[in-house]
Design a protein around this motif. Sequence first.
Motif, PDB file in Angstrom:
ATOM      1  N   ALA A  62       0.830  -1.212   0.000  1.00  0.00           N
ATOM      2  CA  ALA A  62       0.000   0.000   0.000  1.00  0.00           C
ATOM      3  C   ALA A  62       0.861   1.256   0.000  1.00  0.00           C
ATOM      4  O   ALA A  62       0.552   2.237  -0.690  1.00  0.00           O
ATOM      5  N   ALA A  63       1.956   1.251   0.766  1.00  0.00           N
ATOM      6  CA  ALA A  63       2.864   2.402   0.800  1.00  0.00           C
ATOM      7  C   ALA A  63       3.479   2.644  -0.571  1.00  0.00           C
ATOM      8  O   ALA A  63       3.625   3.797  -1.013  1.00  0.00           O
ATOM      9  N   ALA A  64       3.844   1.568  -1.267  1.00  0.00           N
ATOM     10  CA  ALA A  64       4.436   1.700  -2.601  1.00  0.00           C
ATOM     11  C   ALA A  64       3.428   2.242  -3.608  1.00  0.00           C
ATOM     12  O   ALA A  64       3.811   2.961  -4.544  1.00  0.00           O
ATOM     13  N   VAL A  65       2.148   1.907  -3.425  1.00  0.00           N
ATOM     14  CA  VAL A  65       1.109   2.449  -4.314  1.00  0.00           C
ATOM     15  C   VAL A  65       1.030   3.962  -4.173  1.00  0.00           C
ATOM     16  O   VAL A  65       0.980   4.689  -5.167  1.00  0.00           O
ATOM     17  N   VAL A  66       1.039   4.443  -2.921  1.00  0.00           N
ATOM     18  CA  VAL A  66       1.011   5.897  -2.691  1.00  0.00           C
ATOM     19  C   VAL A  66       2.256   6.543  -3.289  1.00  0.00           C
ATOM     20  O   VAL A  66       2.184   7.615  -3.916  1.00  0.00           O
ATOM     21  N   TRP A  67       3.408   5.901  -3.098  1.00  0.00           N
ATOM     22  CA  TRP A  67       4.662   6.411  -3.656  1.00  0.00           C
ATOM     23  C   TRP A  67       4.582   6.489  -5.180  1.00  0.00           C
ATOM     24  O   TRP A  67       5.011   7.477  -5.787  1.00  0.00           O
ATOM     25  N   PHE A  68       4.010   5.470  -5.807  1.00  0.00           N
ATOM     26  CA  PHE A  68       3.873   5.448  -7.271  1.00  0.00           C
ATOM     27  C   PHE A  68       3.065   6.634  -7.755  1.00  0.00           C
ATOM     28  O   PHE A  68       3.506   7.393  -8.631  1.00  0.00           O
ATOM     29  N   TRP A  69       1.867   6.813  -7.201  1.00  0.00           N
ATOM     30  CA  TRP A  69       0.993   7.881  -7.689  1.00  0.00           C
ATOM     31  C   TRP A  69       1.557   9.259  -7.355  1.00  0.00           C
ATOM     32  O   TRP A  69       1.369  10.213  -8.131  1.00  0.00           O
TER      33      TRP A  69
END
Length: 256
Positions: free
Chosen positions: A179-186
Amino acid sequence: MDQLIAKITNLGYEVWGIFIPGLIFLLFMVFAWWCAGPVAGLATFGFLAPAEVKSVTGFIALLNEEIKFGFLAGLAVAAYFSGHLLHWVGRSPKGKAVELTWMARVGKCLTLSIPKSPLSYDPFLEDQLAEGKAFLEMPSGAIWQQFYPVAKAFLAENLQSSLVSTYQNKYTLHRALAAAAVVWFWLTVAIIIVSAVVSFAHNGYSPKWFPLLLSPFFALAVIYGFSDSYQYNWKLFGNTLITETYTYKRMHKRAR
């Protein structure tokens, strides 16, 4: 002694399932801020100054001299609340779990819906599960959602050493990191778009393009890896519940 072990187990869940993911999430955000360079200040109307190495070094020197405790306390609080936010996002409703290809799994993650494994345990453990239900005096038709909390409570009460909490902590950690990586991606995608507009309109306001352009790909790699290991550890959690209950039952029967 049993109470101490239980408290340590609960603390381990808070550390590995909440605090550590929150801390890593903050590191992702700081890295994105550093990549943005002067664009961060322009886009936030001066609220965020560029994160340069010199300013960070000076800040660390100030931290060691004057505000060490206050900063660490604030960092711990921020990591804790960020971890709970990731935990909430990771556990948000996802509908029925189905088998997905890796591309479909990553795509679903990008909608902030981290898919769990369609199997809570390996099917070849059905016989051991049936014996575990009988041992716990549960109906043979009891579904998994009825079995696993009873088995978890039983093992916590009767086993001094169990891998159940280990795999629970691991799947919680890996789900939160995805989930943290998803936020980082966007966030990095948004920074790239804003940076392109700002760089075109304002000369001299350019981000650190090389790490910034690589960031979404690294984020996707993190999403791919940890969403997969989340599903793997989810299934290991179920397998361990079944096998440890079955083993305890066999040992209890032999002792009698």
